[in-house]
Design an enzyme around this catalytic site. Structure first.
Site, PDB file in Angstrom:
ATOM      1  CB  CYS A  82    -126.684   8.875  13.666  1.00 31.73           C
ATOM      2  SG  CYS A  82    -126.087   7.995  12.199  1.00 31.73           S
ATOM      3  CG  HIS A  92    -127.091   5.862  16.330  1.00 28.98           C
ATOM      4  ND1 HIS A  92    -128.065   5.519  15.413  1.00 28.98           N
ATOM      5  CD2 HIS A  92    -125.911   5.883  15.651  1.00 28.98           C
ATOM      6  CE1 HIS A  92    -127.485   5.350  14.227  1.00 28.98           C
ATOM      7  NE2 HIS A  92    -126.195   5.558  14.341  1.00 28.98           N
ATOM      8  CG  ASN A 142    -126.327   3.103  11.388  1.00 31.70           C
ATOM      9  OD1 ASN A 142    -127.259   3.888  11.476  1.00 31.70           O
ATOM     10  ND2 ASN A 142    -125.072   3.475  11.527  1.00 31.70           N
TER      11      ASN A 142
END
Length: 333
Positions: free
Chosen positions: A122, A258, A289
């Protein structure tokens, strides 16, 4: 005395264009509830996620990247032939070699651009952005394409109540080019490998190949440990990035963290004491996500909807598997 000539790069670098691609299939929480014992209310309250996108067979890592990159190149007002390097951050390209970046560079029509993949989870977009800035300032490329792309649906265990609802697919890309003024701040980055087991692949590929496990490997995590680390430690990193750029929270126009979990985002906003005037990316609600793709996808959506505008000052921070992280302040394209 060295005989090497000094590099003739640009004094600074900036993001010139952004593009995104979300798969056509939209997956609501009701689909996830077919395989886990939970509820729509629980998923929304724990993560903020309402829907996510899952790729079909044609929406490969390369195909999604090409779509997003084409938009970014057009947005930057340059041609693919001017791209000197292609950096792809992904953990879901299942061929060990060659790098998917080489395929993307060819399909875009670059003039044999340097191309390579990085694996930073990420935090990958931030890592790629930092490398791109260095290449431009050093003089190895005039324009660099940075792509974050994932097909996390391929690594999702739909029976894992802790993670089944989290992940989505997509690609985000930016073109980074020369600038006469600072437009990408110093990067605050690092990793905490002693905590790497908190986000991990369930088993190595070799165990699956050897038949030691029957279930295809998937991503798993220790949710509470990840939440605590993200909330308490990443807010500190975000503040360090502001300090490194020489600005305060009051100078920000946009915050693009993020898109892991809306509760984490809310906690970071509170800890950083961001003014209400700061636009906060909440793309996680409808995209889920998407790991390395989440920041450029969120950036693209904010600009497309008018919630953010060209020239805005934005704090971006990625964090996840590794546990790796990267934060910087940028001027939006």
């Amino acid at each position: 005395m060295s005989k090497i000539k000094p590099s003739k790069g640009a004094p600074y670098a900036r993001i010139l264009g952004v593009g995104g691609y979300r798969p056509t299939r939209v997956v609501p929480n009701e689909v996830i509830l077919e395989t886990i014992d939970s509820s729509d209310e629980w998923i929304r309250s724990r993560s903020g996620i309402e829907t996510r996108h899952w790729a079909n067979d044609e929406e490969t890592v390369a195909a999604m990247s090409v779509e997003a990159s084409g938009k970014a190149i057009a947005d930057a007002g340059i041609s693919a032939e001017q791209i000197g390097a292609v950096i792809v951050s992904t953990v879901t390209h299942f061929r060990q070699t060659p790098a998917v970046a080489t395929e993307i560079a060819d399909k875009l029509g670059t003039a044999k651009a340097a191309a390579f993949d990085i694996s930073a989870g990420c935090a990958g977009f931030g890592y790629g952005l930092t490398l791109a800035k260095g290449l431009i300032v050093e003089g190895s490329a005039e324009y660099v394409l940075v792509i974050g792309v994932e097909r996390l649906s391929d690594l999702t265990d739909l029976e894992d109540r802790a993670t089944a609802f989290l992940f989505g697919d997509g690609a985000g890309a930016v073109v980074v080019g020369p600038s006469k003024v600072p437009a990408i701040g110093p990067t605050v980055w690092g990793s905490e490998g002693d905590k790497s087991e908190t986000i991990r692949q369930t088993v190595p590929w070799t165990d699956y190949r050897a038949g030691e496990v029957e279930r295809f490997p998937a991503i798993t995590q220790e949710g509470q440990a990840v939440f605590r680390w993200a909330v308490f430690e990443m807010a500190k990193v975000a503040q360090q990035a502001l300090d490194a750029a020489g600005i305060s929270a009051a100078d920000l126009d946009v915050f693009i963290p993020h898109q892991a979990n809306e509760r984490i985002i809310d906690s970071m906003v509170k800890t950083l004491k961001l003014p209400e005037s700061v636009t906060v990316a909440r793309d996680v609600r409808t995209t889920g996500n998407t790991s390395a793709a989440s920041i450029p996808l969120a950036m693209e959506r904010l600009l497309a909807t008018g919630e953010a505008k060209s020239g805005d000052t934005a704090l971006v921070i990625g964090f996840g598997a590794g546990l790796a992280y990267a934060a910087t302040v940028v001027t939006l394209p």
